[in-house]
Design a protein around this motif. Structure first.
Motif, mmCIF file in Angstrom:
data_model
loop_
_atom_site.group_PDB
_atom_site.id
_atom_site.type_symbol
_atom_site.label_atom_id
_atom_site.label_comp_id
_atom_site.label_asym_id
_atom_site.label_seq_id
_atom_site.Cartn_x
_atom_site.Cartn_y
_atom_site.Cartn_z
ATOM 1 N N ALA A 1 0.834 -1.201 0.000
ATOM 2 C CA ALA A 1 0.000 0.000 0.000
ATOM 3 C C ALA A 1 0.870 1.253 0.000
ATOM 4 C CB ALA A 1 -0.930 -0.022 1.212
ATOM 5 N N ALA A 2 1.936 1.225 0.804
ATOM 6 C CA ALA A 2 2.810 2.401 0.883
ATOM 7 C C ALA A 2 3.438 2.703 -0.468
ATOM 8 C CB ALA A 2 3.895 2.181 1.932
ATOM 9 N N SER A 3 3.845 1.660 -1.216
ATOM 10 C CA SER A 3 4.468 1.942 -2.507
ATOM 11 C C SER A 3 3.442 2.491 -3.488
ATOM 12 C CB SER A 3 5.183 0.705 -3.054
ATOM 13 O OG SER A 3 4.296 -0.360 -3.135
ATOM 14 N N ALA A 4 2.180 2.048 -3.372
ATOM 15 C CA ALA A 4 1.148 2.633 -4.229
ATOM 16 C C ALA A 4 0.990 4.119 -3.910
ATOM 17 C CB ALA A 4 -0.179 1.907 -4.039
ATOM 18 N N PHE A 5 0.955 4.461 -2.621
ATOM 19 C CA PHE A 5 0.774 5.861 -2.230
ATOM 20 C C PHE A 5 1.987 6.706 -2.631
ATOM 21 C CE2 PHE A 5 -2.366 4.241 0.984
ATOM 22 C CZ PHE A 5 -3.441 4.935 0.445
ATOM 23 N N GLN A 6 3.177 6.115 -2.576
ATOM 24 C CA GLN A 6 4.370 6.908 -2.849
ATOM 25 C C GLN A 6 4.643 7.047 -4.344
ATOM 26 O OE1 GLN A 6 6.068 8.728 -0.904
ATOM 27 N NE2 GLN A 6 7.683 9.281 -2.329
ATOM 28 N N TYR A 7 4.403 6.002 -5.145
ATOM 29 C CA TYR A 7 4.884 6.007 -6.527
ATOM 30 C C TYR A 7 3.804 6.149 -7.597
ATOM 31 C CZ TYR A 7 9.225 4.683 -4.334
ATOM 32 O OH TYR A 7 10.341 4.671 -3.551
ATOM 33 N N TYR A 8 2.550 6.166 -7.205
ATOM 34 C CA TYR A 8 1.517 6.275 -8.243
ATOM 35 C C TYR A 8 0.576 7.424 -7.928
ATOM 36 C CZ TYR A 8 3.083 1.697 -9.758
ATOM 37 O OH TYR A 8 3.850 0.655 -10.205
ATOM 38 N N LYS B 1 -5.169 11.233 -1.646
ATOM 39 C CA LYS B 1 -4.988 11.836 -0.321
ATOM 40 C C LYS B 1 -6.096 11.425 0.639
ATOM 41 C CE LYS B 1 -1.862 15.616 -0.684
ATOM 42 N NZ LYS B 1 -1.768 16.828 -1.520
ATOM 43 N N THR B 2 -7.340 11.426 0.125
ATOM 44 C CA THR B 2 -8.473 11.029 0.969
ATOM 45 C C THR B 2 -8.315 9.590 1.438
ATOM 46 O OG1 THR B 2 -9.726 12.354 -0.589
ATOM 47 C CG2 THR B 2 -10.989 11.160 1.065
ATOM 48 N N LEU B 3 -7.928 8.733 0.489
ATOM 49 C CA LEU B 3 -7.786 7.319 0.817
ATOM 50 C C LEU B 3 -6.697 7.127 1.874
ATOM 51 C CD1 LEU B 3 -9.188 4.770 -0.142
ATOM 52 C CD2 LEU B 3 -7.263 4.353 -1.673
ATOM 53 N N TYR B 4 -5.586 7.822 1.690
ATOM 54 C CA TYR B 4 -4.486 7.719 2.659
ATOM 55 C C TYR B 4 -4.964 8.175 4.032
ATOM 56 C CZ TYR B 4 0.087 8.326 4.823
ATOM 57 O OH TYR B 4 1.152 8.246 5.678
ATOM 58 N N PHE B 5 -5.697 9.271 4.045
ATOM 59 C CA PHE B 5 -6.197 9.783 5.325
ATOM 60 C C PHE B 5 -7.138 8.772 5.998
ATOM 61 C CE2 PHE B 5 -9.325 12.023 7.905
ATOM 62 C CZ PHE B 5 -8.475 12.622 8.825
ATOM 63 N N ILE B 6 -8.043 8.180 5.196
ATOM 64 C CA ILE B 6 -8.971 7.193 5.780
ATOM 65 C C ILE B 6 -8.201 5.998 6.331
ATOM 66 C CG2 ILE B 6 -10.832 5.555 5.232
ATOM 67 C CD1 ILE B 6 -11.876 7.613 3.218
ATOM 68 N N PHE B 7 -7.220 5.530 5.554
ATOM 69 C CA PHE B 7 -6.408 4.396 6.027
ATOM 70 C C PHE B 7 -5.767 4.726 7.373
ATOM 71 C CE2 PHE B 7 -5.249 1.541 2.170
ATOM 72 C CZ PHE B 7 -6.586 1.463 1.845
#
Lengths: 272, 294
Positions: free
Chosen positions: A89-96, A102-108
């Motif tokens: 998940a972290a690599s998806a948030f960092q590289y794509y 941003k919303t999804l990251y915040f909810i996670f």
């Protein structure tokens, strides 16, 4: 700063060290005393007549190796699951880039703040419906992802220079090989410290296993220890302390081996 | 690489985490909310819709009210023991001594490694009113250790002390790291002006460390209430007469011991709302500063 004043502070801090460590030291000491001796020489740190009788009794009363294996097996599964799901998940948030990133990251990450009692009843019902009560899978399944891990790995990835990955991409190296041969080795210190913390937390886990595991054969160490503590008094403390002493070996060894990693990364983490 | 494949990869990477978090965290919040409008016993095939009755009884039922008051008491104690105290110690270690800082860090952290079940067991020995070492020492001094499991207030104090034994080192390190990230030149400048040390701490260091300290303060409340669950369940089971129960523990009692699923779910949702509010505070005051405590 005067010398005597500094000395006073050190004395104060050493008292706190003793409060932190002495209970555990006495616990080890008592585990080698008989029940009688533990009553009659309460403050005797080194047992006068050291005995292994408590450990022998434990071996007779509980399936010690079964308990250790159950605890170890669950902690290992949970640790690998959490590391795997959070790194991906972290690599998806960092590289794509994708919509609502941003919303999804915040909810996670916000799921860290959800109290376990809020989700405990529905989760219990789901595990019961899937016929997973009393099973390893029932305990492990809801714990295969931890947003703390996503947050920490995303922060760790931010520090890896993007140019490095671009070079690899230009050379036509497939993505999965970049992940396995480049990112994982670079994240090694993070994987060790985060993994060590996940493992220790899971090794000590009590609340959720208490709900799911009712059969003594599937118990973990904390649940077995709870059986030796009586709320009405009359706990056989030397016996309970022998079991506790066995329980704390694994986290202690991990701490001694990886202390530097663990303490260095604690500032941005959450050891439960 | 084709564009459609590019879109698929992040989706696949997020899938395991998203599946677990939505099935076992996000959807259950909604289901707990749904259950809070019914009377149910966790087993019966039918649930009785009662509207807001469960929420209403949170404020009228004497046991629920007792639990709410206890929760406030827990929060106050946890903030003192698990936030203010480690903060004080981290200031001492940072600014009042020069050597052994590393050693203190290593030793203070040791109890954080152990299960709270171990902590609960050891402290129920240490503070055992009949056969424990504390009672023994007090007896030598001509005093007696009260039987704290018989008093709600004393039981709460002991249960909080047990969690604070575990959490102290962890919070200490977080706060010390925060202090370490304050630029040294600010402190040196203040020293040149020979400002007294307590004023340096009060007027300069504490405001500069606000981000980390609010983070730890919120963590203390959120995690502290969750941590204290274990020693409660091991030692008092919420007794005497709900005197040491709190909102989280009572949710568990209602759900899995008394089978009052509706009341449990209403408590669960109220807890969620309180924690959501704390999350809001965290975002408001801390997230902007996140990069500064590394």
């Amino acid at each position: 700063m005067s010398k005597s004043k500094t000395l006073g502070w050190h004395l104060f801090l050493i008292v706190i060290c003793l409060i932190a460590v002495l209970p555990v030291v006495f616990m080890l000491s008592n585990s080698f005393k008989t029940l009688r001796e533990s009553y009659h020489s309460i403050l005797q740190l080194i047992p006068l007549h050291p005995t292994l009788s408590n450990y022998k009794t434990l071996m007779q009363e509980v399936n010690l190796f079964g308990l250790i294996w159950n605890t170890f097996f669950m902690a290992t599964l949970v640790t690998f699951g959490k590391i795997f799901s959070s790194m991906l998940a972290a690599s998806a948030f960092q590289y794509y880039d994708f919509r609502w990133k941003k919303t999804l990251y915040f909810i996670f990450v916000a799921t860290i703040f959800v109290p376990f009692t809020t989700i405990m009843i529905p989760n219990y019902l789901v595990i019961a419906k899937l016929n997973l009560l009393n099973t390893v899978v029932g305990v492990v399944l809801p714990q295969l992802c931890d947003a703390t891990g996503i947050m920490l790995f995303t922060k760790a990835l931010e520090k890896i220079p993007a140019s490095l990955l671009e070079v690899a991409a230009i050379d036509g190296i497939p993505r999965w090989r970049i992940f396995v041969n480049l990112l994982i080795p670079m994240l090694r210190p993070n994987i060790i410290s985060i993994g060590a913390m996940f493992f220790i937390n899971s090794w000590n886990e009590y609340v959720w296993p208490t709900l799911i595991l009712k059969d003594k054969n599937s118990f973990t160490l904390p649940l077995a220890l709870q059986n030796y503590i009586s709320s009405e008094g009359g706990t056989n403390f030397p016996l309970a302390m022998a079991l506790s002493s066995i329980m704390i070996v694994v986290p202690l060894v991990i701490y001694i081996l990886f202390q530097r990693f663990i303490l260095n990364s604690i500032s941005s983490t959450g050891l439960k | 690489m084709s564009n459609s494949k590019n879109k698929l990869i992040p989706f696949l990477c997020l899938l395991p985490a998203a599946l677990i978090l939505s099935i076992f965290v996000i959807i259950p919040i909604g289901y707990s909310f749904y259950l809070s409008f019914f009377n149910w016993n966790l087993i019966a095939p039918t649930k009785n819709f009662v509207g807001l009755q469960n929420y209403y009884s949170l404020f009228t039922d004497p046991i629920n009210r007792k639990v709410m008051v206890n929760t406030i008491f827990y929060v106050i104690l946890l903030v003192i023991l698990n936030f203010l105290f480690p903060y004080l110690i981290s200031l001492i270690v940072k600014y009042f001594i020069k050597k052994m800082q590393g050693a203190y860090k290593i030793i203070f952290f040791i109890p954080s490694l152990f299960s709270l079940v171990v902590g609960a067991m050891v402290f129920s020995w240490v503070l055992n009113p009949v056969s424990g070492p504390m009672a023994f020492i007090l007896r030598k001094l001509g005093m007696t250790l009260p039987n704290w499991t018989n008093s709600g207030v004393l039981a709460v104090v002991v249960l909080c002390l047990i969690t604070s034994w575990k959490v102290f080192g962890y919070n200490f390190i977080l706060l010390l790291t925060g202090l370490g990230s304050i630029p040294q030149n600010i402190i040196d400048a203040a020293k040149v002006d020979s400002i007294p040390r307590w004023r340096l701490i009060w007027n300069i260091i504490l405001p500069l460390n606000k981000g980390v300290s609010i983070y730890v303060l919120i963590l203390t409340i959120v995690q502290g209430l969750a941590y204290v669950f274990t020693p409660i369940n091991v030692i008092t089971q919420g007794g005497p007469y709900y005197g040491s129960s709190n909102i989280l523990y009572h949710t568990y009692l209602d759900a899995f011991v008394l089978y009052k699923t509706g009341n449990a779910s209403a408590l669960a949702i109220v807890t969620f709302v309180i924690f959501l509010f704390l999350l809001f505070l965290e975002v408001r005051f801390v997230e902007r500063k996140e990069a500064s405590y590394e």
